[in-house]
Write a protein that holds these residues in place. Structure first.
Motif, short mmCIF file in Angstrom:
data_model
loop_
_atom_site.label_atom_id
_atom_site.label_comp_id
_atom_site.label_asym_id
_atom_site.label_seq_id
_atom_site.Cartn_x
_atom_site.Cartn_y
_atom_site.Cartn_z
N GLY A 10 7.99 -31.18 -4.70
CA GLY A 10 6.65 -31.47 -5.20
C GLY A 10 5.78 -30.23 -5.26
N GLU A 11 4.47 -30.42 -5.16
CA GLU A 11 3.54 -29.29 -5.17
C GLU A 11 3.69 -28.49 -3.88
OE1 GLU A 11 1.45 -28.36 -7.61
OE2 GLU A 11 1.92 -30.08 -8.91
N PHE A 12 3.62 -27.17 -4.00
CA PHE A 12 3.70 -26.35 -2.79
C PHE A 12 2.78 -25.15 -2.93
CE2 PHE A 12 7.21 -24.83 -5.51
CZ PHE A 12 6.95 -23.47 -5.57
N ALA A 13 2.45 -24.56 -1.79
CA ALA A 13 1.59 -23.38 -1.75
C ALA A 13 2.21 -22.35 -0.82
CB ALA A 13 0.20 -23.77 -1.25
N GLY A 31 -4.12 -31.51 2.52
CA GLY A 31 -2.87 -32.20 2.81
C GLY A 31 -1.61 -31.36 2.77
N PHE A 32 -1.75 -30.05 2.61
CA PHE A 32 -0.58 -29.17 2.60
C PHE A 32 -0.25 -28.79 4.05
CE2 PHE A 32 -2.11 -28.88 -1.69
CZ PHE A 32 -0.97 -28.70 -2.47
N ASP A 33 0.35 -29.74 4.76
CA ASP A 33 0.60 -29.53 6.18
C ASP A 33 2.08 -29.64 6.54
OD1 ASP A 33 0.91 -32.22 5.74
OD2 ASP A 33 -0.72 -32.84 7.06
N ARG A 34 2.94 -29.70 5.54
CA ARG A 34 4.39 -29.80 5.77
C ARG A 34 5.04 -28.46 5.43
NH1 ARG A 34 8.32 -31.69 1.53
NH2 ARG A 34 10.33 -31.85 2.54
N ALA A 45 3.60 -34.04 2.64
CA ALA A 45 4.69 -34.87 3.15
C ALA A 45 5.10 -35.93 2.14
CB ALA A 45 4.26 -35.54 4.45
N PRO A 46 6.41 -36.17 2.00
CA PRO A 46 6.90 -37.20 1.07
C PRO A 46 6.27 -38.56 1.39
CG PRO A 46 8.72 -35.89 1.93
CD PRO A 46 7.51 -35.52 2.74
N GLY A 47 5.83 -39.25 0.37
CA GLY A 47 5.23 -40.56 0.56
C GLY A 47 3.74 -40.52 0.82
#
Length: 240
Positions: A10-13, A31-34, A45-47
């Motif tokens: 998915g989207e990533f940084a 929400g970019f915490d994975r 996170a997925p879902g």
């Protein structure tokens, strides 16, 4: 910060400075915490969010980082400026009509007419090709990937009733992949931007460097070698 997208994650940084508290605050807020290894990126996170919600989160993160004076980049095209990246994510979120739709329709019509004249069309595809050639079906957006052309079209007599089309030029085959309900018109345009028009190819090795002073980052082999295919099928609830 370099923002990108992959079918698997998915989207990533990718943060150029992992120790920057403002960067970490923005990523957490959006929400970019994975952690995604060995890519060295942060994802959602997925879902936790669907693809459009992930795009919205990335768009907000880009705008916030620019607002606090941080540079952002498009991982797929590192040469873009921060403002280009912000515009790119706004474009991905857009449900508006395609600004070049009329020109695309004219070109598709001319090409369809040439295929008919050259008898380079199967009998099964003749009527659909003729509809495009005669302007009864207007192709508003299209892109060729791996030798296959994907199109989004709408009948001239019933605008906003979108059809997804796939064209195999070598075989002369043209067919319908999706039939969208009228109420789904805006989302059909956004889906086509996201699934077909956006750039998803990993940058060439020489261009994988995140804005200085970050080090070069490569996708894992399983991702870098993954063929790019647009996900054109809409869920059944969106179809007629």
């Amino acid at each position: 910060m370099a923002f990108g997208w992959d079918y698997d994650v998915g989207e990533f940084a990718i943060a150029g400075d992992e120790g920057d508290p403002l960067v970490r605050l923005v990523l957490d807020h959006c929400g970019f915490d994975r952690r995604i290894e060995p890519l060295g990126a942060w994802g959602i996170a997925p879902g936790a969010a669907d693809e459009h919600e992930q795009i919205e989160a990335a768009s907000v993160a880009v705008d916030l980082l620019i607002a606090v004076g941080r540079r952002v980049a498009n991982w797929h095209d590192p040469g873009q400026r921060s403002a280009d990246v912000a515009r790119h994510y706004r474009w991905l979120r857009s449900t508006e009509p395609f600004p070049d739709a009329a020109a695309v329709a004219r070109a598709a019509s001319a090409e369809a007419g040439a295929r008919l004249a050259a008898a380079a069309v199967t009998d099964h595809s003749w009527t659909l090709t003729e509809d495009i050639a005669r302007g009864r079906l207007l192709v508003e957006a299209r892109r060729t990937l791996g030798g296959v052309e994907w199109m989004l079209a709408t009948p001239a007599a019933k605008l906003d009733h979108y059809l997804g089309l796939v064209h195999h030029p070598q075989e002369g085959v043209l067919g319908v992949t999706d039939d969208y309900a009228l109420w789904y018109a805006g989302q059909a345009r956004r889906d086509f931007r996201v699934h077909t028009l956006r750039e998803t190819v990993p940058p060439k090795p020489a261009r994988t460097r995140v804005p200085a002073p970050a080090a070069a980052v490569q996708l894992p082999a399983r991702l870098a070698q993954r063929p790019v295919h647009p996900a054109v099928a809409a869920p059944d609830a969106r179809r007629r």
